[in-house]
Enzyme design. Structure first.
Site, PDB file in Angstrom:
ATOM      1  N   ASP A  10     -35.308  49.883 -13.508  1.00 19.06           N
ATOM      2  CA  ASP A  10     -34.199  50.811 -13.908  1.00 19.06           C
ATOM      3  C   ASP A  10     -32.859  50.335 -13.365  1.00 19.06           C
ATOM      4  OD1 ASP A  10     -34.601  50.655 -10.918  1.00 19.06           O
ATOM      5  OD2 ASP A  10     -33.823  52.959 -10.695  1.00 19.06           O
ATOM      6  N   HIS A 242     -33.262  45.191  -2.588  1.00 22.28           N
ATOM      7  CA  HIS A 242     -34.605  45.792  -2.180  1.00 22.28           C
ATOM      8  C   HIS A 242     -35.584  45.221  -3.356  1.00 22.28           C
ATOM      9  CE1 HIS A 242     -33.059  48.854   0.368  1.00 22.28           C
ATOM     10  NE2 HIS A 242     -31.921  48.926  -0.531  1.00 22.28           N
TER      11      HIS A 242
HETATM   12  O1  RIB Z   1     -34.505  52.436  -2.563  1.00 20.22           O
HETATM   13  C1  RIB Z   1     -34.158  51.102  -3.185  1.00 20.22           C
HETATM   14  C2  RIB Z   1     -34.498  51.646  -4.892  1.00 20.22           C
HETATM   15  O2  RIB Z   1     -33.843  52.505  -5.377  1.00 20.22           O
HETATM   16  C3  RIB Z   1     -34.374  50.042  -5.578  1.00 20.22           C
HETATM   17  O3  RIB Z   1     -35.421  50.084  -6.617  1.00 20.22           O
HETATM   18  C4  RIB Z   1     -33.113  50.448  -6.092  1.00 20.22           C
HETATM   19  O4  RIB Z   1     -32.682  49.710  -7.553  1.00 20.22           O
HETATM   20  C5  RIB Z   1     -33.104  52.130  -6.485  1.00 20.22           C
HETATM   21  O5  RIB Z   1     -33.830  52.121  -7.754  1.00 20.22           O
HETATM   22 CA    CA Z   2     -34.777  49.657  -8.826  1.00 17.03          CA
END
Ligand code: RIB
Ligand code: CA
Length: 320
Positions: A10, A242
């Site tokens: 996303d 992340h």
């Molecule tokens: O919590 C982190 C996640 O949330 C990652 O995938 C970031 O891109 C958001 O989608």
């Molecule tokens: Ca993400």
């Protein structure tokens, strides 16, 4: 060893870091990108995924558009204040030109798994709606995949999108509970480790200095996301990549600490989106919510510095 992966994404700045890391690494053969709403609405995240394959010089890699909303309830909404209005830190972007796959993301995942039975690892780094749809439409999907490595969840940490919920889980807890309850080898790379992994100013500069289109985009996109971290976390310098941590886990699982436990996803109230692990005494209780659930490999910690160095090394061809 090179592993075939589909990244369900996303984008999102940390998604961009992850996808470009995957394209740059000899450890991965990216066989498709599937898009999902989440950080931004689906039209924007899909166009960003199309841009990624072009910038990576891999317009042959299919991009399949996925779900525009959660399975059951209204979405919690996008987060342009974290990723920018265009999901890529308001960097200047050209219009994507690659055609989309004719298949919905859920169908693309299944057809690709069928084409390479036992070889494909699914790497969802956004809300889990496409993955839940895929496995409900095709119950034989688990037997066709090598592994599922999810960025999301928080077993022993607070949430980031709410006091209880990690963002990817909180967007679609009903889908997440389906995915974490399927009988397939699944690893959850959640906030328990990803909050500890950061890229500092020197590392961001090293990634940005590489004269390649993916790195130039990251150089333009990362400062907005970095500002979100530095404005909101006192004393913090840099950003948390992340989604890239899930790929680091695939490359170097030895850098991670893990436990195996069944998980449920909280559906109610302030805890909605929280991933709850069960200990044996929870399982022994009559009517246990975890009864019959498979064990999930949960990343609980790891060598955060080495993980960040691995991400930078992949994105700089080892020059940093
Ligand atoms: O919590 C982190 C996640 O949330 C990652 O995938 C970031 O891109 C958001 O989608
Ligand atoms: Ca993400």
């Amino acid at each position: 060893m090179t592993r075939k992966i589909i990244i369900d994404t996303d984008p999102g700045v940390d998604d961009a870091i992850a996808v470009f890391m995957a394209f740059a690494s000899s450890g991965f053969d990216v066989v498709g990108l599937t898009s999902i709403y989440g950080n931004l609405p689906i039209d924007i995240t899909t166009d960003n995924a199309r841009r990624f394959v072009e910038l990576a010089g891999r317009p042959d890699v299919p991009v399949a558009r996925g779900a525009d909303r959660p399975l059951v309830v209204d979405d919690i909404g996008p987060v342009p204040f974290i990723h920018g209005d265009n999901g890529l830190g308001n960097a200047e972007l050209s219009d994507p030109t690659v055609e989309l796959s004719a298949l919905h993301a859920a169908e693309f995942i299944y057809q690709t798994a069928l084409a390479f039975p036992g070889e494909v690892t699914l790497v969802p780094v956004g809300p889990l709606t496409n993955i839940a749809l895929a496995v409900r439409l095709h119950p034989d999907l688990p037997g066709l995949l090598d592994e599922v490595v999810v960025m999301g969840g928080n077993a022993y940490s607070p949430g980031n999108a709410s006091p209880g919920g990690e963002a990817n889980m909180l967007h679609d807890p009903e889908a997440a509970d389906i995915v974490l309850g399927e009988d397939w080898p699944l690893t959850m790379v959640g906030l328990d480790i990803t909050n500890a992994v950061s890229l500092d100013h020197a590392q961001l500069a090293a990634i940005s200095a590489v004269d390649l289109p993916p790195n130039k985009l990251l150089a333009a996109a990362m400062p907005f996301y970095q500002r979100f971290y530095e404005d909101n976390l006192e004393g913090f310098e840099g950003l948390c990549p992340h989604d890239a941590v899930a790929l680091a886990y695939m490359l170097r699982p030895d850098l991670f600490e893990t436990v195996k436990k069944p998980l449920r996803v909280e559906m109610q109230g302030m805890g909605r989106g929280k991933t709850w692990p069960a200990d044996p005494y929870h399982l022994s209780q009559p009517g246990s919510p975890w009864a019959g659930r498979p064990e999930v490999t949960i990343c609980t910690g790891g060598d955060a510095v080495a993980i960040s160095e691995l991400i930078v090394a992949e994105l700089t061809g080892g020059t940093a």
